[in-house]
Design an enzyme around this catalytic site. Structure first.
Site, PDB file in Angstrom:
ATOM      1  N   HIS A  32       0.543   1.303 -13.181  1.00 29.39           N
ATOM      2  CA  HIS A  32       1.275   0.477 -13.476  1.00 29.39           C
ATOM      3  C   HIS A  32       2.469   0.585 -13.819  1.00 29.39           C
ATOM      4  O   HIS A  32       3.261   1.635 -14.710  1.00 29.39           O
ATOM      5  CB  HIS A  32       0.830  -0.268 -14.811  1.00 29.39           C
ATOM      6  CG  HIS A  32       0.883  -1.973 -15.432  1.00 29.39           C
ATOM      7  ND1 HIS A  32       1.640  -3.354 -15.098  1.00 29.39           N
ATOM      8  CD2 HIS A  32       2.533  -1.567 -16.821  1.00 29.39           C
ATOM      9  CE1 HIS A  32       1.727  -3.808 -15.440  1.00 29.39           C
ATOM     10  NE2 HIS A  32       2.936  -3.114 -15.956  1.00 29.39           N
ATOM     11  N   GLU A  52       5.541   6.429  -9.195  1.00 31.45           N
ATOM     12  CA  GLU A  52       4.262   5.922  -9.062  1.00 31.45           C
ATOM     13  C   GLU A  52       3.879   7.171  -8.035  1.00 31.45           C
ATOM     14  O   GLU A  52       2.473   7.301  -8.351  1.00 31.45           O
ATOM     15  CB  GLU A  52       4.093   4.576  -8.888  1.00 31.45           C
ATOM     16  CG  GLU A  52       4.647   3.916  -9.720  1.00 31.45           C
ATOM     17  CD  GLU A  52       4.325   1.826  -9.150  1.00 31.45           C
ATOM     18  OE1 GLU A  52       3.361   1.701  -8.625  1.00 31.45           O
ATOM     19  OE2 GLU A  52       5.745   1.734  -9.699  1.00 31.45           O
ATOM     20  N   LEU A  56      -4.155  -6.724  -6.974  1.00 31.42           N
ATOM     21  CA  LEU A  56      -3.482  -7.523  -8.267  1.00 31.42           C
ATOM     22  C   LEU A  56      -4.210  -9.067  -8.744  1.00 31.42           C
ATOM     23  O   LEU A  56      -3.831  -9.812  -9.007  1.00 31.42           O
ATOM     24  CB  LEU A  56      -2.967  -9.341  -7.265  1.00 31.42           C
ATOM     25  CG  LEU A  56      -1.134  -7.672  -6.407  1.00 31.42           C
ATOM     26  CD1 LEU A  56      -0.395  -8.467  -6.380  1.00 31.42           C
ATOM     27  CD2 LEU A  56      -0.607  -7.535  -8.233  1.00 31.42           C
ATOM     28  N   LYS A  57      -6.200  -8.792  -8.656  1.00 33.96           N
ATOM     29  CA  LYS A  57      -6.637  -9.131  -8.889  1.00 33.96           C
ATOM     30  C   LYS A  57      -7.659  -8.514  -9.823  1.00 33.96           C
ATOM     31  O   LYS A  57      -7.640  -7.879 -10.423  1.00 33.96           O
ATOM     32  CB  LYS A  57      -8.076 -10.158  -7.647  1.00 33.96           C
ATOM     33  CG  LYS A  57      -7.433 -11.398  -7.249  1.00 33.96           C
ATOM     34  CD  LYS A  57      -6.768 -12.353  -7.273  1.00 33.96           C
ATOM     35  CE  LYS A  57      -6.419 -13.228  -5.553  1.00 33.96           C
ATOM     36  NZ  LYS A  57      -5.836 -14.179  -6.402  1.00 33.96           N
ATOM     37  N   GLY A  86       1.076  -1.078   0.041  1.00 35.77           N
ATOM     38  CA  GLY A  86       0.506  -0.039  -0.334  1.00 35.77           C
ATOM     39  C   GLY A  86       0.856   0.993   0.039  1.00 35.77           C
ATOM     40  O   GLY A  86       0.105   2.271   0.735  1.00 35.77           O
ATOM     41  N   SER A  87       1.787   1.324  -0.373  1.00 40.99           N
ATOM     42  CA  SER A  87       2.982   2.611  -0.849  1.00 40.99           C
ATOM     43  C   SER A  87       2.259   3.439  -1.550  1.00 40.99           C
ATOM     44  O   SER A  87       2.113   4.904  -1.135  1.00 40.99           O
ATOM     45  CB  SER A  87       4.174   2.450  -0.845  1.00 40.99           C
ATOM     46  OG  SER A  87       4.161   1.308  -2.610  1.00 40.99           O
ATOM     47  N   ASN A  88       1.325   3.327  -2.816  1.00 40.92           N
ATOM     48  CA  ASN A  88       0.560   4.022  -3.164  1.00 40.92           C
ATOM     49  C   ASN A  88      -1.319   4.409  -3.089  1.00 40.92           C
ATOM     50  O   ASN A  88      -0.765   5.444  -3.041  1.00 40.92           O
ATOM     51  CB  ASN A  88       0.393   3.475  -4.725  1.00 40.92           C
ATOM     52  CG  ASN A  88       1.604   3.558  -5.754  1.00 40.92           C
ATOM     53  OD1 ASN A  88       1.749   4.338  -6.157  1.00 40.92           O
ATOM     54  ND2 ASN A  88       2.318   2.568  -5.831  1.00 40.92           N
ATOM     55  N   ASN A 125      -5.954   2.154 -13.030  1.00 42.78           N
ATOM     56  CA  ASN A 125      -5.288   1.499 -12.327  1.00 42.78           C
ATOM     57  C   ASN A 125      -3.894   2.267 -13.240  1.00 42.78           C
ATOM     58  O   ASN A 125      -3.578   2.870 -13.359  1.00 42.78           O
ATOM     59  CB  ASN A 125      -4.982  -0.163 -12.983  1.00 42.78           C
ATOM     60  CG  ASN A 125      -3.685  -0.691 -12.653  1.00 42.78           C
ATOM     61  OD1 ASN A 125      -3.926  -1.222 -11.705  1.00 42.78           O
ATOM     62  ND2 ASN A 125      -3.567  -1.310 -14.193  1.00 42.78           N
ATOM     63  N   ASP A 177      -4.734  -4.470 -17.857  1.00 44.15           N
ATOM     64  CA  ASP A 177      -3.026  -3.323 -18.745  1.00 44.15           C
ATOM     65  C   ASP A 177      -3.995  -2.698 -19.304  1.00 44.15           C
ATOM     66  O   ASP A 177      -2.631  -2.854 -20.426  1.00 44.15           O
ATOM     67  CB  ASP A 177      -2.001  -3.884 -18.765  1.00 44.15           C
ATOM     68  CG  ASP A 177      -1.360  -4.498 -17.005  1.00 44.15           C
ATOM     69  OD1 ASP A 177      -2.050  -4.081 -15.887  1.00 44.15           O
ATOM     70  OD2 ASP A 177      -0.854  -5.621 -16.936  1.00 44.15           O
TER      71      ASP A 177
HETATM   72  C1  GRF Z   1       3.077  -0.869  -7.743  1.00 43.18           C
HETATM   73  O1  GRF Z   1       4.315  -0.826  -8.436  1.00 43.18           O
HETATM   74  C2  GRF Z   1       2.189  -0.642  -8.589  1.00 43.18           C
HETATM   75  O2  GRF Z   1       2.579   0.244 -10.212  1.00 43.18           O
HETATM   76  C3  GRF Z   1       1.470  -1.977  -9.091  1.00 43.18           C
HETATM   77  O3  GRF Z   1       1.423  -2.771  -7.845  1.00 43.18           O
HETATM   78  C4  GRF Z   1       2.714  -2.351  -7.043  1.00 43.18           C
HETATM   79  C5  GRF Z   1       1.030  -1.639  -5.614  1.00 43.18           C
HETATM   80  O4  GRF Z   1       2.198  -1.445  -4.852  1.00 43.18           O
HETATM   81  N1  GRF Z   1       0.616  -2.380 -10.156  1.00 43.18           N
HETATM   82  P1  GRF Z   1       2.348  -0.627  -3.631  1.00 43.18           P
HETATM   83  O5  GRF Z   1       1.425  -1.853  -2.868  1.00 43.18           O
HETATM   84  O6  GRF Z   1       1.329   0.471  -4.262  1.00 43.18           O
HETATM   85  O7  GRF Z   1       3.076  -0.770  -2.600  1.00 43.18           O
END
Ligand code: GRF
Length: 224
Positions: free
Chosen positions: A106, A176, A87-88, A14-16, A104, A147
């Site tokens: 990527h 990101e 991831l699903k 969950g860093s994003n 999304n 994607d």
């Molecule tokens: C990121 O690299 C994103 O682009 C991909 O999955 C990763 C998720 O990382 N879809 P995080 O869980 O947000 O750290």
């Protein structure tokens, strides 16, 4: 103007999500995170959401999840869905209900290095194996294929001599964390008076190119 209500779907650390929490937290932000949904109860992203006081839901991706996801999105009056490391595959019924309103992120420049199985280190390893000199980050609208939907914004990251999947992943991830919040803020503004997210251009005042690191080009690789 009312704040656009956002759901973030996650599977991992969950860093994003954290980057979105940071940018949408302030009361004057154009959006707010109304709910975080994970397919895994042990996702670190859920801890980040709880720490920020954001409601969470765990919905197993078991093929029966479309109605559950839609019910939660309705309950929280969600206008924009963001997949941030989910991831699903999102069930078609959810994609259809949120067409033009689901993003999304990527970690490569789509349409290269995308599709089923292209996630995490697999992406960066494939980039290195290909000899590509350029990778990057793509934010795109979600359709029924992995994607695949309309590209909303991209940002390049050069591949450096001696890069490993780890070093490349770290530099891509830093981008990101800049690009996704910029795009989601812009999307929230767009949805305040529109019904779908439009591709961003470098000229958009909502898309601050200078805020992204490593710009080696005069402009981002975004559709005009
Ligand atoms: C990121 O690299 C994103 O682009 C991909 O999955 C990763 C998720 O990382 N879809 P995080 O869980 O947000 O750290």
């Amino acid at each position: 103007m009312s704040r656009t209500r956002v759901a973030v779907l996650v599977s991992g650390r969950g860093s994003n999500l954290q980057a979105l929490v940071d940018v949408l937290g302030p009361a004057d932000a154009p959006g707010l995170i109304a709910i975080v949904i994970s397919n895994r109860a042990d996702a670190g992203a859920l801890d980040r959401a709880r720490a920020a006081g954001i409601p969470t839901a765990v919905i197993a991706a078991d093929g029966q999840d479309a109605e559950q996801i839609l019910a939660v999105l309705r309950q929280h009056e969600v206008r924009l869905v963001v997949l941030a490391g989910y991831l699903k595959k999102v069930p078609d019924a959810v994609v259809s209900a949120y067409r033009g309103r689901m993003l999304n992120i990527h970690p490569a420049l789509l349409p290269a290095f995308g599709g089923a199985g292209m996630y995490g280190h697999h992406v960066h390893e494939a980039v290195l194996a290909s000899g590509a000199r350029l990778t990057g980050v793509t934010v795109h609208l979600v359709d029924e294929q992995f994607d695949h939907g309309t590209i909303v914004a991209q940002w390049p990251v050069p591949v450096r001599p001696g890069d490993t999947a780890d070093s490349l992943a770290a530099r891509v991830l830093a981008v990101e964390h800049r690009l996704l919040p910029a795009v989601v803020r812009a999307a929230c503004r767009q949805l305040a008076d529109g019904d779908h997210v439009r591709p961003l251009s470098g000229a958009s005042d909502a898309f601050v190119l200078a805020s992204c690191p490593e710009p080696t080009f005069a402009d981002a690789l975004v559709p005009a």
